[in-house]
Design a protein around this motif. Structure first.
Motif, PDB file in Angstrom:
ATOM      1  N   LEU A 163      -4.944   7.749   1.093  1.00  0.00           N
ATOM      2  CA  LEU A 163      -3.809   6.484   0.280  1.00  0.00           C
ATOM      3  C   LEU A 163      -4.876   7.097  -0.766  1.00  0.00           C
ATOM      4  O   LEU A 163      -5.530   7.318  -1.187  1.00  0.00           O
ATOM      5  CB  LEU A 163      -4.470   5.499   0.916  1.00  0.00           C
ATOM      6  N   ASP A 164      -3.990   6.894  -1.720  1.00  0.00           N
ATOM      7  CA  ASP A 164      -4.463   7.242  -3.217  1.00  0.00           C
ATOM      8  C   ASP A 164      -3.570   6.097  -3.973  1.00  0.00           C
ATOM      9  O   ASP A 164      -3.988   4.891  -3.973  1.00  0.00           O
ATOM     10  CB  ASP A 164      -3.648   8.158  -3.639  1.00  0.00           C
ATOM     11  N   ASP A 165      -4.422   6.248  -5.674  1.00  0.00           N
ATOM     12  CA  ASP A 165      -4.467   5.154  -6.492  1.00  0.00           C
ATOM     13  C   ASP A 165      -3.011   4.545  -5.667  1.00  0.00           C
ATOM     14  O   ASP A 165      -2.940   2.420  -6.427  1.00  0.00           O
ATOM     15  CB  ASP A 165      -4.596   5.034  -8.025  1.00  0.00           C
ATOM     16  N   GLU A 166      -1.734   4.869  -5.968  1.00  0.00           N
ATOM     17  CA  GLU A 166      -0.722   4.051  -5.791  1.00  0.00           C
ATOM     18  C   GLU A 166      -0.495   3.625  -4.403  1.00  0.00           C
ATOM     19  O   GLU A 166       0.282   2.553  -4.658  1.00  0.00           O
ATOM     20  CB  GLU A 166       0.409   5.414  -6.373  1.00  0.00           C
ATOM     21  N   THR A 167      -0.617   4.064  -3.223  1.00  0.00           N
ATOM     22  CA  THR A 167      -0.418   3.853  -1.828  1.00  0.00           C
ATOM     23  C   THR A 167      -1.353   2.477  -1.071  1.00  0.00           C
ATOM     24  O   THR A 167      -1.515   1.466  -1.030  1.00  0.00           O
ATOM     25  CB  THR A 167      -0.172   4.563  -0.911  1.00  0.00           C
ATOM     26  N   GLY A 168      -2.743   3.383  -1.713  1.00  0.00           N
ATOM     27  CA  GLY A 168      -4.130   2.384  -1.111  1.00  0.00           C
ATOM     28  C   GLY A 168      -3.926   1.015  -1.847  1.00  0.00           C
ATOM     29  O   GLY A 168      -4.334   0.217  -0.198  1.00  0.00           O
ATOM     30  N   PRO A 169      -3.675   0.428  -2.692  1.00  0.00           N
ATOM     31  CA  PRO A 169      -3.576  -1.126  -3.313  1.00  0.00           C
ATOM     32  C   PRO A 169      -2.886  -1.599  -1.828  1.00  0.00           C
ATOM     33  O   PRO A 169      -3.082  -3.479  -1.999  1.00  0.00           O
ATOM     34  CB  PRO A 169      -3.696  -0.901  -4.633  1.00  0.00           C
ATOM     35  N   LEU A 170      -1.676  -0.788  -1.939  1.00  0.00           N
ATOM     36  CA  LEU A 170      -0.490  -1.740  -1.195  1.00  0.00           C
ATOM     37  C   LEU A 170      -1.193  -2.080   0.534  1.00  0.00           C
ATOM     38  O   LEU A 170      -1.479  -3.063   1.364  1.00  0.00           O
ATOM     39  CB  LEU A 170       0.595  -1.191  -1.435  1.00  0.00           C
ATOM     40  N   VAL A 171      -1.871  -0.320   1.168  1.00  0.00           N
ATOM     41  CA  VAL A 171      -1.690  -0.022   2.096  1.00  0.00           C
ATOM     42  C   VAL A 171      -2.833  -1.271   2.573  1.00  0.00           C
ATOM     43  O   VAL A 171      -3.075  -1.387   4.103  1.00  0.00           O
ATOM     44  CB  VAL A 171      -1.278   1.143   3.348  1.00  0.00           C
ATOM     45  N   ARG A 172      -3.646  -1.045   1.968  1.00  0.00           N
ATOM     46  CA  ARG A 172      -4.823  -1.168   2.908  1.00  0.00           C
ATOM     47  C   ARG A 172      -5.569  -2.547   3.252  1.00  0.00           C
ATOM     48  O   ARG A 172      -5.377  -2.794   4.129  1.00  0.00           O
ATOM     49  CB  ARG A 172      -6.554  -1.066   1.954  1.00  0.00           C
ATOM     50  N   PRO A 173      -4.911  -3.842   2.294  1.00  0.00           N
ATOM     51  CA  PRO A 173      -4.689  -4.780   2.429  1.00  0.00           C
ATOM     52  C   PRO A 173      -3.916  -5.357   4.155  1.00  0.00           C
ATOM     53  O   PRO A 173      -3.846  -6.011   4.898  1.00  0.00           O
ATOM     54  CB  PRO A 173      -4.602  -5.250   1.127  1.00  0.00           C
ATOM     55  N   MET A 174      -3.609  -4.812   4.186  1.00  0.00           N
ATOM     56  CA  MET A 174      -2.025  -4.470   5.188  1.00  0.00           C
ATOM     57  C   MET A 174      -2.901  -4.726   6.387  1.00  0.00           C
ATOM     58  O   MET A 174      -3.162  -5.124   7.477  1.00  0.00           O
ATOM     59  CB  MET A 174      -0.553  -3.804   4.850  1.00  0.00           C
ATOM     60  N   GLN A 175      -3.729  -3.227   6.366  1.00  0.00           N
ATOM     61  CA  GLN A 175      -4.277  -2.580   7.298  1.00  0.00           C
ATOM     62  C   GLN A 175      -5.374  -3.739   7.671  1.00  0.00           C
ATOM     63  O   GLN A 175      -5.155  -3.808   9.079  1.00  0.00           O
ATOM     64  CB  GLN A 175      -5.291  -1.547   7.393  1.00  0.00           C
TER      65      GLN A 175
END
Ligand SMILES: Cc1cc2nc3c(=O)[nH]c(=O)nc-3n(C[C@H](O)[C@H](O)[C@H](O)COP(=O)(O)OP(=O)(O)OC[C@H]3O[C@@H](n4cnc5c(N)ncnc54)[C@H](O)[C@@H]3O)c2cc1C
Length: 433
Positions: free
Chosen positions: A41-53
């Motif tokens: 996860l990077d600056d682009e994907t992290g902010p979207l994916v982490r809350p989903m996880q």
């Protein structure tokens, strides 16, 4: 009467939550970040994916394949199948839910064979979704026949030194560590002479020669590495399980992995049927809907029948794994599911593509990816032909030869036996005439 095809109402609520969550929140990631689900996860994907996880964790659904001892809910394989068939519709969903291959299988073998120190170093971060892992077994000159592998690990004092090439090591480019299968004793049978090692991916000498891509991936997007292990030194503690245990460990790992792929394939094939049916009801030609044409009706009926059979078989196999808790005992059925899986997905996706006409073969619809995915499934975790051999061998063990010249079911022989059995009655009948 124990046969039951119903889902418990409380679990059905969970499944409904997963369906909606995957459809509304996760599937859009496949479009915005294609081919990136196995990148850290990077600056682009992290902010979207982490809350989903986190949402998945809050629902108690993280790592649904794991038992309670590893922080999961211990759903078992049958419930996992019902979850995985939903997750199979999206390439990001397994990442969001902590159930992505090859990490699931890798976690399973470290949990099973790892020392406490190995579990702390490799297993925990993997279960937490903090890192990716890679499984490095296939070699450029040999895949289906592991007895031909030549990558060698030699003991040097307190260290092992690994040399050789491995091919199609998925996710090596993003993995924190690699599980490498290597020959440790060339003088005994391959079944006793190979071992597994846990190798941090940044160890000097782990050289990715190139990342091979699948169809549709651009040059820089491939994730199946050709790796040159060039004098890779790891400590003695890097050995996973005992020396010579690689085959036993591989079987533990691949049994679960294969059936999980089959579970996810159900969802993907269902998606193709959904698209086929929508198109059949939406498009007209020569005065009637496609859905009114008998050829198209045949496509729909064949697809429905094929998927229903496959789904029931996969669910049954999952039930068997729960029931017997022994992959070996269920080996024949896992191999059968593996054999059937590529054909089911291929056939259904192909028909759905055909019903969509030119649009179907274009890159504006997902069918090419499905069909290529089906081909990949016929190879990953072993080619279809090899699994057919396993199925046949296992099945033949359940039979024995007849020493009679004629088969047991030979009709003249059976008729003679039947007449002998009821001779008295037959004579009586004749006597009454
Ligand atoms: C998407 C994908 C991901 C993969 N990920 C990994 C990974 O992470 N790690 C890893 O180590 N490997 C991985 N692999 C490699 C995979 O395990 C091998 O492709 C597979 O074992 C077959 O080996 P091969 O490609 O060398 O084919 P070969 O061994 O050369 O076989 C080629 C063909 O020969 C035929 N054949 C082979 N053996 C027999 C037989 N006994 N009887 C009849 N016919 C036979 C089959 O048709 C087979 O497809 C992956 C493969 C794919 C496609």
């Amino acid at each position: 009467m124990a046969w039951d095809f119903e889902t418990e109402p409380e679990f059905e609520l969970k499944l409904e939550w997963i369906r909606q969550f995957v459809r509304d929140k996760v599937e859009p990631l496949d479009l915005i970040f294609p081919h990136r689900s196995f990148h850290p996860l990077d600056d682009e994907t992290g902010p979207l994916v982490r809350p989903m996880q986190q949402e998945v964790r809050d629902q108690g659904l993280w790592g649904a394949h794991l038992g309670p001892e590893l922080g999961g809910k211990g759903f078992g394989q049958l419930k996992l199948a019902l979850i995985n068939e939903i997750l199979g519709t999206s390439s990001w969903a397994p990442i969001v839910f902590g159930t992505a291959a090859p990490d699931t299988g890798n976690a399973e073998i470290i949990a099973h064979y790892g020392t406490e120190a190995q579990k702390e170093k490799y297993l925990q971060p993997l279960l937490n979704g903090e890192c990716f892992s890679c499984y490095s077994m296939t070699e450029p000159h040999a895949g289906a026949d592991p007895t031909m592998f030549t990558t060698r690990a030699v003991k040097d004092g307190d260290e092992w030194v690994i040399n050789g090439y491995k091919f199609f090591s998925s996710n090596a480019r993003t993995a924190r560590f690699i599980i490498v299968m290597a020959v440790t004793d060339p003088d005994v049978s391959a079944y006793q002479g190979m071992s597994m090692f846990l190798v941090p991916a940044d160890t000097p000498g782990v050289n990715i020669v190139r990342n091979v891509g699948l169809d549709g991936e651009r040059d820089n997007e491939g994730s199946h590495a050709l790796i040159h292990y060039d004098n890779v030194r790891v400590p003695a503690e890097a050995l996973l399980g005992g020396e010579g245990q690689a085959f036993v460990i591989a079987q533990t790992r691949l049994g679960g992995g294969r059936i999980h792929h089959a579970m996810r394939t159900i969802g993907l094939a269902q998606k193709a049927i959904d698209m086929m049916c929508e198109r059949a009801l939406s498009r007209s030609t020569q005065g009637s809907l496609l859905g009114d044409k008998q050829f198209v009706q045949g496509f729909i009926a064949d697809s429905y029948a094929q998927l229903k059979q496959f789904r029931l078989f996969v669910l049954y196999t999952a039930w068997e794994i729960d029931e017997y808790n022994d992959y070996k005992r269920v080996r024949k059925d896992i191999a059968t599911a593996k054999v059937v899986m590529p054909t089911v997905l291929h056939d259904i996706a192909w028909r759905a593509m055909q019903v969509h006409g030119a649009l179907g073969v274009s890159n504006e619809m997902p069918f090419n990816g499905m069909i290529h995915g089906a081909a990949s499934m016929g190879l990953a975790d072993g080619p279809t032909e090899v699994h057919k051999v396993t199925v046949a061998r296992q099945l033949l063990r359940e039979y024995k030869a007849t020493d009679d010249l004629w088969p047991t079911e030979h009709l003249p022989k059976k008729l003679a036996a039947a007449k002998a059995k009821y001779a008295e009655y037959l004579e009586h009948e004749v006597g009454n005439l």
